[in-house]
Design an enzyme around this catalytic site. Structure first.
Site, PDB file in Angstrom:
ATOM      1  N   HIS A  34      63.731  -1.157  -3.707  1.00 56.07           N
ATOM      2  CA  HIS A  34      62.663  -1.395  -2.166  1.00 56.07           C
ATOM      3  C   HIS A  34      63.360  -2.827  -1.220  1.00 56.07           C
ATOM      4  O   HIS A  34      63.356  -4.165  -2.257  1.00 56.07           O
ATOM      5  CB  HIS A  34      61.686  -1.945  -2.360  1.00 56.07           C
ATOM      6  CG  HIS A  34      60.846  -0.519  -2.801  1.00 56.07           C
ATOM      7  ND1 HIS A  34      60.506  -0.486  -3.562  1.00 56.07           N
ATOM      8  CD2 HIS A  34      59.801  -0.052  -2.155  1.00 56.07           C
ATOM      9  CE1 HIS A  34      59.827   0.667  -4.363  1.00 56.07           C
ATOM     10  NE2 HIS A  34      58.924   0.357  -2.489  1.00 56.07           N
ATOM     11  N   HIS A 279      63.383   0.049   3.295  1.00 56.45           N
ATOM     12  CA  HIS A 279      62.293  -0.456   2.911  1.00 56.45           C
ATOM     13  C   HIS A 279      61.615  -0.149   1.693  1.00 56.45           C
ATOM     14  O   HIS A 279      61.942  -1.067   0.755  1.00 56.45           O
ATOM     15  CB  HIS A 279      60.856   0.236   3.462  1.00 56.45           C
ATOM     16  CG  HIS A 279      59.189  -0.317   2.682  1.00 56.45           C
ATOM     17  ND1 HIS A 279      58.311  -0.336   2.602  1.00 56.45           N
ATOM     18  CD2 HIS A 279      59.159   1.202   1.686  1.00 56.45           C
ATOM     19  CE1 HIS A 279      57.627  -0.434   0.990  1.00 56.45           C
ATOM     20  NE2 HIS A 279      58.184   0.889   1.424  1.00 56.45           N
ATOM     21  N   GLU A 435      32.844  -4.223  -3.799  1.00 57.11           N
ATOM     22  CA  GLU A 435      32.635  -3.639  -5.178  1.00 57.11           C
ATOM     23  C   GLU A 435      34.569  -4.277  -6.194  1.00 57.11           C
ATOM     24  O   GLU A 435      35.509  -4.574  -6.390  1.00 57.11           O
ATOM     25  CB  GLU A 435      32.653  -2.391  -5.676  1.00 57.11           C
ATOM     26  CG  GLU A 435      30.726  -2.487  -5.275  1.00 57.11           C
ATOM     27  CD  GLU A 435      30.136  -2.334  -3.766  1.00 57.11           C
ATOM     28  OE1 GLU A 435      31.580  -1.689  -3.186  1.00 57.11           O
ATOM     29  OE2 GLU A 435      29.638  -2.317  -3.647  1.00 57.11           O
ATOM     30  N   HIS A 497      23.276   7.930  -6.165  1.00 55.17           N
ATOM     31  CA  HIS A 497      22.778   7.032  -6.752  1.00 55.17           C
ATOM     32  C   HIS A 497      23.149   7.143  -8.830  1.00 55.17           C
ATOM     33  O   HIS A 497      22.744   5.710  -9.040  1.00 55.17           O
ATOM     34  CB  HIS A 497      21.711   5.719  -7.044  1.00 55.17           C
ATOM     35  CG  HIS A 497      22.049   5.449  -5.775  1.00 55.17           C
ATOM     36  ND1 HIS A 497      22.636   5.237  -4.312  1.00 55.17           N
ATOM     37  CD2 HIS A 497      21.730   3.607  -5.358  1.00 55.17           C
ATOM     38  CE1 HIS A 497      22.447   5.245  -3.409  1.00 55.17           C
ATOM     39  NE2 HIS A 497      22.451   3.815  -3.906  1.00 55.17           N
TER      40      HIS A 497
HETATM   41  C1  LIG Z   1      46.987   0.755  -2.890  1.00 53.10           C
HETATM   42  C2  LIG Z   1      48.955   1.685  -2.483  1.00 53.10           C
HETATM   43  N1  LIG Z   1      49.479   2.466  -1.092  1.00 53.10           N
HETATM   44  C3  LIG Z   1      49.924   2.738  -0.946  1.00 53.10           C
HETATM   45  C4  LIG Z   1      51.550   2.536  -1.775  1.00 53.10           C
HETATM   46  C5  LIG Z   1      52.706   2.844  -1.089  1.00 53.10           C
HETATM   47  N2  LIG Z   1      53.714   1.972  -0.685  1.00 53.10           N
HETATM   48  C6  LIG Z   1      54.210   0.727  -1.039  1.00 53.10           C
HETATM   49  S1  LIG Z   1      54.702  -0.418   0.035  1.00 53.10           S
HETATM   50  C7  LIG Z   1      54.168   0.571   0.915  1.00 53.10           C
HETATM   51  C8  LIG Z   1      54.288   0.622   2.413  1.00 53.10           C
HETATM   52  C9  LIG Z   1      54.395  -1.623   3.023  1.00 53.10           C
HETATM   53  O1  LIG Z   1      54.572  -1.769   3.797  1.00 53.10           O
HETATM   54  P1  LIG Z   1      54.833  -3.712   3.918  1.00 53.10           P
HETATM   55  O2  LIG Z   1      53.625  -4.193   3.294  1.00 53.10           O
HETATM   56  O3  LIG Z   1      54.574  -3.827   5.639  1.00 53.10           O
HETATM   57  O4  LIG Z   1      55.920  -3.871   2.834  1.00 53.10           O
HETATM   58  P2  LIG Z   1      57.677  -3.612   4.003  1.00 53.10           P
HETATM   59  O5  LIG Z   1      57.675  -2.421   4.321  1.00 53.10           O
HETATM   60  O6  LIG Z   1      57.682  -4.628   5.000  1.00 53.10           O
HETATM   61  O7  LIG Z   1      58.548  -4.249   3.043  1.00 53.10           O
HETATM   62  C10 LIG Z   1      53.642   1.578   1.148  1.00 53.10           C
HETATM   63  C11 LIG Z   1      52.460   2.614   1.549  1.00 53.10           C
HETATM   64  C12 LIG Z   1      51.103   1.066  -3.019  1.00 53.10           C
HETATM   65  N3  LIG Z   1      52.171   0.826  -3.485  1.00 53.10           N
HETATM   66  N4  LIG Z   1      49.665   1.094  -2.802  1.00 53.10           N
END
Ligand SMILES: Cc1ncc(C[n+]2csc(CCOP(=O)(O)OP(=O)(O)O)c2C)c(N)n1
Ligand SMILES: [Mg+2]
Length: 695
Positions: A34, A279, A435, A497
């Site tokens: 990334h 990204h 939670e 529950h």
């Molecule tokens: C709980 C969760 N769901 C999905 C992902 C997969 N994922 C990694 S980065 C991302 C997008 C994040 O977007 P952003 O925070 O805006 O990061 P940017 O593209 O700006 O670096 C996703 C969906 C993850 N890491 N964690």
């Protein structure tokens, strides 16, 4: 105060450019990763590590340090680059080994793996909830160790900084944790939100329409705006504005602060800035070269440092020296003035339990009738008296989970304190009905390593906190989860529950101890063992309903720590202990059922042993000889647990039998459901006889 506006030096700006290029190079070399956010936020991280946060590259666990949590864990190169530049032990070769086997630079930051990484992040929002826990821990520790010092003036005070992106901002756990942080008036928490409008599927507009500033203001946060896009009129990384926002954030003592920073992802990458293409994929050689050109670096050279490492490491070291000089002197003063506090801190740092813990544990008479949740509550109140580092609470079910330490005040800001003992340093935590955030916050507290925290809810809602439980196990934290109302024994509240698959589902998490004591004395012994283990989380699984006390306090103390033990021996017709023909293995409330079945089988002349197995993980740690002694190979083994069969066949073997519950429960009295579904002495005895007959 200086009247000069804050400004970075030319060397600093070079270092930021180098950081951007390093992020691009590392992902390029790895072939995946990334790059976008590590490029656009490089200066943010640089500013934090080199000018804003207190830290000591030579001592990454320094008590006085500010904590940094990269909640947007995918942007790991953002943190790795600064750890390398500041001298935390990462070298350029480590950056070049990003995402490769055995490297110090895994795909997402991992706690315990890379120096300077305070928590494992990657599941978006998790880090943010850990940061709230870290901030709460700082306040609690101030109260525990230095209560006389005014807020902000103790050696135990520090800030917690976190960087989150759109992804974290959209996750529910962030909302839960932010709401609690606002309610708790955590002035020591500073979040920087990278508002770049981009996530994986493109512009965030397609799924994210609300105003996060209004949201956070409503949660009780101070929200500060810094716009590097200048409303779209021209991009400038304005470090003066960001620094001023950070100064304002630190100055605010009764609200956490959110700095909403408008950025363009991957800026100034020539064609991929502002796009989702930057990204989560390498930029491509041409784009990387173009980026370096814009940055004034050699477009042909990979992993170049432009000779800046000496400067950045010395800069960080000099700041650390100054901070340490001041802090170390204040720490010595504190120690001299607080010998008791110093002794307590030494014990906590050594991860030792207090003297008198065993004596403090309550005991119950065999034959009494007590719900294990009630026993657990008594245990917490009793050991709370000798363990000032123990604190915890519930997600709005304290009365049901029995999680309150008797006589202790609530952890609340002064503005919300209601009764004697309540206040910023109270011990009873109120998580609200959150939670998932509770799990993340408990992990944050555990990450601070000095205190012991626990949090409770109904076991069926462990599902709502499972991501945090998994991360606790992955990180090897000593978080304790209290899960009461552990079976169909819940009764009338019905199948929503009543946990059925939960024991198996929780046992499926590697590194988690699932502890289901069979009676009150076992509950006390379970707590004792859990508290003595520091590198694994545990879930203590407790009954709503009363259970007969079958184990003496001594038997429980000796047996529970081994995970499973012989509770009732098989006897012959002369009432002499003999080799068992049948071994009934039960957990929790089903230990009583197994005991009843044993009566039936013994009556019929079948020597039958009852093994109570409160924790299969602890049992698995015992040596082969002990395990074979408890569960002899040639006995017919029958497991009894009011949950799905998964996992038990392995234990009872081909000749054994499993008494389980492989469907949802129903809204009816728990006693009736136990009968209906075969959790009676008669039925278990019949199942054992059938297994014997088939030998
Ligand atoms: C709980 C969760 N769901 C999905 C992902 C997969 N994922 C990694 S980065 C991302 C997008 C994040 O977007 P952003 O925070 O805006 O990061 P940017 O593209 O700006 O670096 C996703 C969906 C993850 N890491 N964690
Ligand atoms: Mg984004």
């Amino acid at each position: 105060m200086s009247t000069e506006p804050f400004a970075l030096t030319d060397d600093d700006l070079t270092a930021i450019n180098v950081s951007k290029a390093l992020a691009a190079d590392a992902v390029e070399k790895a072939g995946s990763g990334h790059p976008g956010t590590p490029i656009s936020l490089a200066g943010v991280a640089y500013l934090l590590y080199q000018y804003e946060m207190k830290g000591d590259p030579a001592d990454d666990r320094w008590l006085g340090r500010d904590r940094f949590v990269l909640s947007a864990g995918h942007a790991s190169m953002l943190q790795y680059a600064q750890l390398a530049l500041a001298g935390y032990g990462l070298e350029i070769e480590d950056l070049a080994a990003l995402r490769t086997a055995g490297s110090l630079t895994p795909g997402h930051p991992e706690y315990g793996h890379t120096k300077g990484v305070e928590t494992t992040t990657g599941p978006l929002g998790a880090g943010f909830s850990n940061a709230v826990g870290l901030a709460m821990a700082a306040r609690f520790e101030h109260g525990l160790l230095d209560p006389a010092a005014p807020a902000g003036e103790s050696v135990f005070d520090h800030y917690v900084y976190t960087v989150l992106g759109d992804g974290c901002m959209q996750e529910g756990v962030t909302s839960e944790a932010a709401s609690l942080a606002g309610t708790q008036e955590l002035g020591n928490l500073i979040a920087i939100y990278d508002d770049n409008d981009i996530s994986i599927e493109g512009n965030t507009d397609i799924a994210f329409g609300e105003d996060p500033s209004a949201r956070f203001e409503a949660y009780g946060w101070q929200v500060l705006d810094v716009d590097w896009t200048n409303g779209g009129t021209g991009y400038a990384e304005d470090y003066t504005a960001l620094h001023e926002a950070l100064v304002a954030a630190r100055a605010e003592t009764t609200r956490p602060s959110l700095i909403r920073l408008r950025t363009v992802i991957a800026w100034p990458s020539p064609t991929k800035q502002g796009t989702e293409g930057s990204h989560g994929a390498k930029l491509g050689a041409e784009e990387v070269a173009g980026l370096k050109e814009v940055l004034g670096l050699d477009p042909e050279a990979s992993f170049q440092t432009a000779g800046i490492l000496g400067y950045t490491r010395e800069h960080a070291a000099a700041r650390a020296r100054a901070a340490r000089e001041d802090w170390d002197a204040r720490f010595e003063e504190w120690k001299a003035a607080n010998p008791q506090g110093a002794a307590l801190l030494a014990r906590l740092q050594a991860q030792e339990l207090p003297e008198g813990l065993d004596e403090a544990l309550p005991t119950w008479e065999v034959g009494a009738s007590v719900a294990t949740r009630a026993a657990s509550g008594k245990v917490l109140s009793a050991i709370g008296a000798v363990m000032p580092e123990l604190w915890g609470g519930s997600a709005d079910l304290a009365g049901s989970n029995n999680t309150s330490i008797a006589g202790a005040g609530s952890f609340l800001p002064a503005s919300l304190a209601q009764k004697e003992g309540d206040g910023p340093y109270g011990r009873v935590l109120h998580f609200g009905i959150r939670e998932h955030a509770m799990g993340g916050i408990l992990n944050g507290i555990a990450l601070d390593r000095l205190t012991r925290a626990y949090g409770g809810t109904f076991m069926v809602f462990s599902d709502y906190m499972r991501p945090a439980v998994r991360l606790a196990a992955l990180m090897g934290l000593d978080t304790t989860f209290v899960w009461t109302h552990d079976s169909i024994g819940v009764g009338e509240d019905g199948p929503t529950h009543q946990p059925v698959e939960h024991l198996a589902a929780l046992r499926a998490i590697p590194g988690l101890d699932v502890v289901r004591p069979g009676d009150a004395n076992e509950a006390a012994a379970a707590w004792r063992t859990i508290l003595s283990r520091r590198s694994r989380p545990a879930g203590i699984v407790l009954s709503r309903q009363n259970l007969p006390v079958t184990a003496s306090a001594q038997a429980a103390a000796a047996g529970v720590a081994k995970g499973a033990y012989t509770l009732l021996e098989a006897t012959d017709c002369h009432d002499e202990v003999t080799t068992p023909v049948v071994v009934l293995i039960a957990t929790g409330s089903e230990v009583g059922v197994a005991a009843a079945a044993r009566e039936v089988l013994q009556e019929a002349g079948t020597p039958t042993r009852v093994v109570s197995a409160p924790c299969l993980e602890w049992f698995a740690e015992q040596d082969e000889a002990y395990r074979a002694e408890v569960l002899p190979a040639d006995a017919v083994k029958v497991s009894v647990e009011a949950g799905i069969a998964m996992g038990w066949r392995e234990i009872v073997g081909a000749s054994g039998a499993v008494v389980s519950l492989d469907h949802f429960g129903a809204s009816a009295a728990g006693t009736l459901l136990f009968e209906e579904y075969g959790f009676t002495g008669e039925n278990v005895a019949a199942v054992a006889k059938e297994a014997l007959a088939q030998l």
